[in-house]
Design a protein around this motif. Structure first.
Motif, PDB file in Angstrom:
ATOM      1  N   ILE A  64       0.799  -1.222   0.000  1.00 19.77           N
ATOM      2  CA  ILE A  64       0.000   0.000   0.000  1.00 19.77           C
ATOM      3  C   ILE A  64       0.831   1.272   0.000  1.00 19.77           C
ATOM      4  O   ILE A  64       0.324   2.362  -0.232  1.00 19.77           O
ATOM      5  CB  ILE A  64      -0.959  -0.024   1.198  1.00 19.77           C
ATOM      6  N   LEU A  65       2.132   1.167   0.254  1.00 21.35           N
ATOM      7  CA  LEU A  65       3.007   2.335   0.322  1.00 21.35           C
ATOM      8  C   LEU A  65       3.809   2.453  -0.979  1.00 21.35           C
ATOM      9  O   LEU A  65       4.174   1.447  -1.586  1.00 21.35           O
ATOM     10  CB  LEU A  65       3.952   2.228   1.517  1.00 21.35           C
ATOM     11  N   ALA A  66       4.086   3.693  -1.370  1.00 16.40           N
ATOM     12  CA  ALA A  66       4.779   3.914  -2.640  1.00 16.40           C
ATOM     13  C   ALA A  66       5.583   5.199  -2.586  1.00 16.40           C
ATOM     14  O   ALA A  66       5.319   6.086  -1.773  1.00 16.40           O
ATOM     15  CB  ALA A  66       3.781   3.968  -3.796  1.00 16.40           C
ATOM     16  N   SER A  67       6.564   5.302  -3.461  1.00 22.05           N
ATOM     17  CA  SER A  67       7.408   6.489  -3.519  1.00 22.05           C
ATOM     18  C   SER A  67       6.807   7.605  -4.360  1.00 22.05           C
ATOM     19  O   SER A  67       7.119   8.774  -4.142  1.00 22.05           O
ATOM     20  CB  SER A  67       8.783   6.127  -4.104  1.00 22.05           C
ATOM     21  N   LYS A  68       5.961   7.253  -5.307  1.00 21.86           N
ATOM     22  CA  LYS A  68       5.437   8.240  -6.243  1.00 21.86           C
ATOM     23  C   LYS A  68       3.940   8.409  -6.054  1.00 21.86           C
ATOM     24  O   LYS A  68       3.208   7.444  -5.862  1.00 21.86           O
ATOM     25  CB  LYS A  68       5.724   7.822  -7.697  1.00 21.86           C
ATOM     26  N   TYR A  69       3.493   9.635  -6.169  1.00 20.04           N
ATOM     27  CA  TYR A  69       2.083   9.948  -5.956  1.00 20.04           C
ATOM     28  C   TYR A  69       1.188   9.329  -7.024  1.00 20.04           C
ATOM     29  O   TYR A  69       0.021   9.041  -6.781  1.00 20.04           O
ATOM     30  CB  TYR A  69       1.881  11.471  -5.945  1.00 20.04           C
ATOM     31  N   TRP A  70       1.726   9.097  -8.222  1.00 14.88           N
ATOM     32  CA  TRP A  70       0.894   8.633  -9.333  1.00 14.88           C
ATOM     33  C   TRP A  70       0.608   7.134  -9.291  1.00 14.88           C
ATOM     34  O   TRP A  70       0.080   6.577 -10.230  1.00 14.88           O
ATOM     35  CB  TRP A  70       1.536   8.994 -10.666  1.00 14.88           C
ATOM     36  N   ARG A  71       0.943   6.479  -8.182  1.00 14.12           N
ATOM     37  CA  ARG A  71       0.610   5.062  -8.050  1.00 14.12           C
ATOM     38  C   ARG A  71      -0.430   4.899  -6.952  1.00 14.12           C
ATOM     39  O   ARG A  71      -0.089   4.638  -5.800  1.00 14.12           O
ATOM     40  CB  ARG A  71       1.857   4.244  -7.729  1.00 14.12           C
ATOM     41  N   ALA A  94       2.141  -2.843   6.828  1.00  5.29           N
ATOM     42  CA  ALA A  94       2.170  -2.291   5.473  1.00  5.29           C
ATOM     43  C   ALA A  94       3.490  -2.591   4.779  1.00  5.29           C
ATOM     44  O   ALA A  94       4.520  -2.804   5.422  1.00  5.29           O
ATOM     45  CB  ALA A  94       1.942  -0.778   5.519  1.00  5.29           C
ATOM     46  N   GLY A  95       3.455  -2.568   3.444  1.00  8.26           N
ATOM     47  CA  GLY A  95       4.666  -2.811   2.677  1.00  8.26           C
ATOM     48  C   GLY A  95       4.797  -1.863   1.511  1.00  8.26           C
ATOM     49  O   GLY A  95       3.816  -1.265   1.056  1.00  8.26           O
ATOM     50  N   TRP A  96       6.023  -1.732   0.997  1.00  7.72           N
ATOM     51  CA  TRP A  96       6.313  -0.867  -0.148  1.00  7.72           C
ATOM     52  C   TRP A  96       6.004  -1.611  -1.424  1.00  7.72           C
ATOM     53  O   TRP A  96       6.244  -2.812  -1.546  1.00  7.72           O
ATOM     54  CB  TRP A  96       7.772  -0.430  -0.116  1.00  7.72           C
ATOM     55  N   ARG A  97       5.499  -0.876  -2.415  1.00  5.61           N
ATOM     56  CA  ARG A  97       5.064  -1.506  -3.666  1.00  5.61           C
ATOM     57  C   ARG A  97       6.191  -2.187  -4.417  1.00  5.61           C
ATOM     58  O   ARG A  97       6.017  -3.230  -5.016  1.00  5.61           O
ATOM     59  CB  ARG A  97       4.422  -0.464  -4.582  1.00  5.61           C
ATOM     60  N   ASP A  98       7.356  -1.564  -4.414  1.00  9.93           N
ATOM     61  CA  ASP A  98       8.452  -2.097  -5.217  1.00  9.93           C
ATOM     62  C   ASP A  98       9.728  -1.383  -4.792  1.00  9.93           C
ATOM     63  O   ASP A  98       9.706  -0.565  -3.879  1.00  9.93           O
ATOM     64  CB  ASP A  98       8.192  -1.880  -6.710  1.00  9.93           C
ATOM     65  N   PRO A 102      14.071   6.935  -3.954  1.00 13.03           N
ATOM     66  CA  PRO A 102      13.674   7.859  -2.889  1.00 13.03           C
ATOM     67  C   PRO A 102      12.205   8.249  -2.981  1.00 13.03           C
ATOM     68  O   PRO A 102      11.630   8.322  -4.079  1.00 13.03           O
ATOM     69  CB  PRO A 102      14.582   9.071  -3.116  1.00 13.03           C
ATOM     70  N   VAL A 103      11.618   8.533  -1.820  1.00 12.73           N
ATOM     71  CA  VAL A 103      10.220   8.943  -1.774  1.00 12.73           C
ATOM     72  C   VAL A 103      10.096  10.350  -2.345  1.00 12.73           C
ATOM     73  O   VAL A 103      10.836  11.265  -1.959  1.00 12.73           O
ATOM     74  CB  VAL A 103       9.689   8.908  -0.327  1.00 12.73           C
ATOM     75  N   GLY A 104       9.181  10.539  -3.277  1.00 10.30           N
ATOM     76  CA  GLY A 104       8.985  11.838  -3.896  1.00 10.30           C
ATOM     77  C   GLY A 104       8.419  12.871  -2.933  1.00 10.30           C
ATOM     78  O   GLY A 104       7.858  12.540  -1.879  1.00 10.30           O
ATOM     79  N   ALA A 105       8.531  14.137  -3.317  1.00 10.57           N
ATOM     80  CA  ALA A 105       8.117  15.229  -2.437  1.00 10.57           C
ATOM     81  C   ALA A 105       6.633  15.176  -2.115  1.00 10.57           C
ATOM     82  O   ALA A 105       6.220  15.427  -0.977  1.00 10.57           O
ATOM     83  CB  ALA A 105       8.472  16.566  -3.078  1.00 10.57           C
ATOM     84  N   ILE A 106       5.801  14.836  -3.105  1.00 10.84           N
ATOM     85  CA  ILE A 106       4.356  14.813  -2.870  1.00 10.84           C
ATOM     86  C   ILE A 106       3.993  13.694  -1.914  1.00 10.84           C
ATOM     87  O   ILE A 106       3.214  13.888  -0.968  1.00 10.84           O
ATOM     88  CB  ILE A 106       3.594  14.689  -4.203  1.00 10.84           C
ATOM     89  N   LEU A 110       2.423  13.938   1.819  1.00 12.61           N
ATOM     90  CA  LEU A 110       1.180  13.217   2.097  1.00 12.61           C
ATOM     91  C   LEU A 110       1.310  12.349   3.340  1.00 12.61           C
ATOM     92  O   LEU A 110       0.470  12.402   4.249  1.00 12.61           O
ATOM     93  CB  LEU A 110       0.800  12.353   0.895  1.00 12.61           C
ATOM     94  N   TYR A 111       2.385  11.531   3.397  1.00 12.01           N
ATOM     95  CA  TYR A 111       2.555  10.633   4.530  1.00 12.01           C
ATOM     96  C   TYR A 111       2.751  11.410   5.829  1.00 12.01           C
ATOM     97  O   TYR A 111       2.210  11.045   6.876  1.00 12.01           O
ATOM     98  CB  TYR A 111       3.733   9.684   4.288  1.00 12.01           C
ATOM     99  N   ARG A 112       3.524  12.490   5.769  1.00  6.50           N
ATOM    100  CA  ARG A 112       3.735  13.271   6.988  1.00  6.50           C
ATOM    101  C   ARG A 112       2.432  13.934   7.452  1.00  6.50           C
ATOM    102  O   ARG A 112       2.252  14.168   8.648  1.00  6.50           O
ATOM    103  CB  ARG A 112       4.834  14.317   6.766  1.00  6.50           C
ATOM    104  N   ARG A 113       1.558  14.205   6.526  1.00 10.20           N
ATOM    105  CA  ARG A 113       0.293  14.827   6.897  1.00 10.20           C
ATOM    106  C   ARG A 113      -0.663  13.832   7.557  1.00 10.20           C
ATOM    107  O   ARG A 113      -1.306  14.140   8.559  1.00 10.20           O
ATOM    108  CB  ARG A 113      -0.390  15.425   5.660  1.00 10.20           C
ATOM    109  N   ILE A 114      -0.766  12.630   6.987  1.00  9.55           N
ATOM    110  CA  ILE A 114      -1.850  11.731   7.404  1.00  9.55           C
ATOM    111  C   ILE A 114      -1.447  10.716   8.463  1.00  9.55           C
ATOM    112  O   ILE A 114      -2.312  10.167   9.138  1.00  9.55           O
ATOM    113  CB  ILE A 114      -2.444  10.986   6.186  1.00  9.55           C
ATOM    114  N   PHE A 115      -0.130  10.456   8.653  1.00 11.62           N
ATOM    115  CA  PHE A 115       0.254   9.391   9.566  1.00 11.62           C
ATOM    116  C   PHE A 115      -0.015   9.784  11.021  1.00 11.62           C
ATOM    117  O   PHE A 115       0.211  10.906  11.440  1.00 11.62           O
ATOM    118  CB  PHE A 115       1.725   9.029   9.384  1.00 11.62           C
TER     119      PHE A 115
END
Length: 315
Positions: A64-71, A94-98, A102-106, A110-115
């Motif tokens: 469910i976790l990803a580096s890019k917002y478009w996924r 939770a796990g990373w998609r692939d 590095p995690v993108g700025a968006i 997002l993660y810092r806002r909602i976690f």
């Protein structure tokens, strides 16, 4: 404090999501009566109200976790979802998609806002935990919740003469997968091929299946019934873990980072996909040896105790 459950298995055609969700429900019976919202679709107005009124949004594991917002999938989170979940989201396994870089700025924002900041996110492997830490979030590698109930010694291959297997439609490699199936028919007297995801049906239909491979119906009931008296060898990680939960010998062929990272962290039996043609028969023979796994038992117990404390406050 009021808690709700963002469930990745709702509206999911991938039975792996259901294996994860059911495992978490067994670990935390307190969750069964919580309100549930699906992560597989953008929130409806009724979902927004439910989430808005909650103080804690628990999210089941999976990729469910990803580096890019478009996924977006399997978590469809847009601006409205980001607004209503501010400071509320707590992941369970939770796990990373692939391996995405590095995690993108968006995504970072997002993660810092909602976690949720009152308890670190539970991740299924150290790679996923390290990715969250790289953007300043607290994460605890608890391993996958589907594995928490497993014993330190996994079942060995003994007298099993038949096997249940899987392929993965979104990591399709017909040459590799047919080679795997062919080897299985040479080692075992009968091979049962289970479609874990909805896309597996059409992919299986496109393969030149070796003689001795029987395609069985989808659904967890069919899979669990097929496992009786049989081993599991296939590309679907959570099918392999479910086999271990049921006391069956298991070997997972790694087609993405999930099985690879879990195998690295815990020594769960895995075989790299690239080695299927040359090494699968030998890897199956090694299933007769003792299989010891290592789980972060202390981290799991501590994290579960802290979540249970939060859930008691929520009731």
């Amino acid at each position: 404090m009021r808690a709700i459950y963002l469930d990745t298995s709702l509206y999911s055609g991938n039975m792996g999501d259901h294996i994860i969700s059911r495992s978490i429900d067994r670990e935390f019976p307190e969750l069964v009566d919580l309100g549930r919202v699906s992560s597989q679709r953008y929130m409806r107005p009724t979902d927004w109200r439910t989430v808005h009124e909650a103080d804690l949004v628990l999210v089941t594991g999976t990729n469910i976790l990803a580096s890019k917002y478009w996924r977006p999938r399997p978590w469809r989170v847009g601006p409205a979802e980001a607004f209503v979940t501010k400071g509320k989201v707590l992941h369970i396994g939770a796990g990373w998609r692939d391996y995405e870089g590095p995690v993108g700025a968006i995504r970072s924002a997002l993660y810092r806002r909602i976690f949720f900041r009152g308890l670190g996110a539970s991740t299924r492997d150290e790679y996923s935990a390290s990715m969250l830490r790289s953007v300043g979030l607290h994460a605890v590698n608890t391993g996958c919740p589907t594995m928490w109930s497993l014993p330190d010694q996994l079942p060995r291959l003994k007298g099993e003469t038949e096997v249940v297997t899987t392929v993965t439609d979104y990591r399709a490699d017909p040459r590799r997968d047919v080679s795997m199936l062919r080897t299985l028919t040479q080692v075992f007297s009968r091979v049962k091929l289970w479609p874990q995801g909805t896309g597996d049906h059409s992919y299986i239909g496109s393969l030149d299946l070796p003689r001795g491979v029987d395609v069985i119906p989808g659904g967890l009931t069919a899979f669990e019934s097929a496992l009786e008296g049989r081993a599991y060898v296939g590309t679907r990680l959570h099918a392999g873990i479910r086999a271990s939960q049921l006391g069956r010998p298991s070997l997972v062929v790694t087609v993405d980072n999930r099985a690879r990272e879990i195998g690295k962290d815990t020594a769960f039996p895995v075989l790299e996909a690239e080695a299927v043609t040359e090494d699968l028969a030998s890897a199956i023979e090694r299933m007769r040896d003792e299989v010891s796994i290592r789980l972060p038992r202390t981290a799991i117990a501590d994290w579960k105790d802290q979540l249970r404390s939060l859930l008691r406050d929520a009731t």
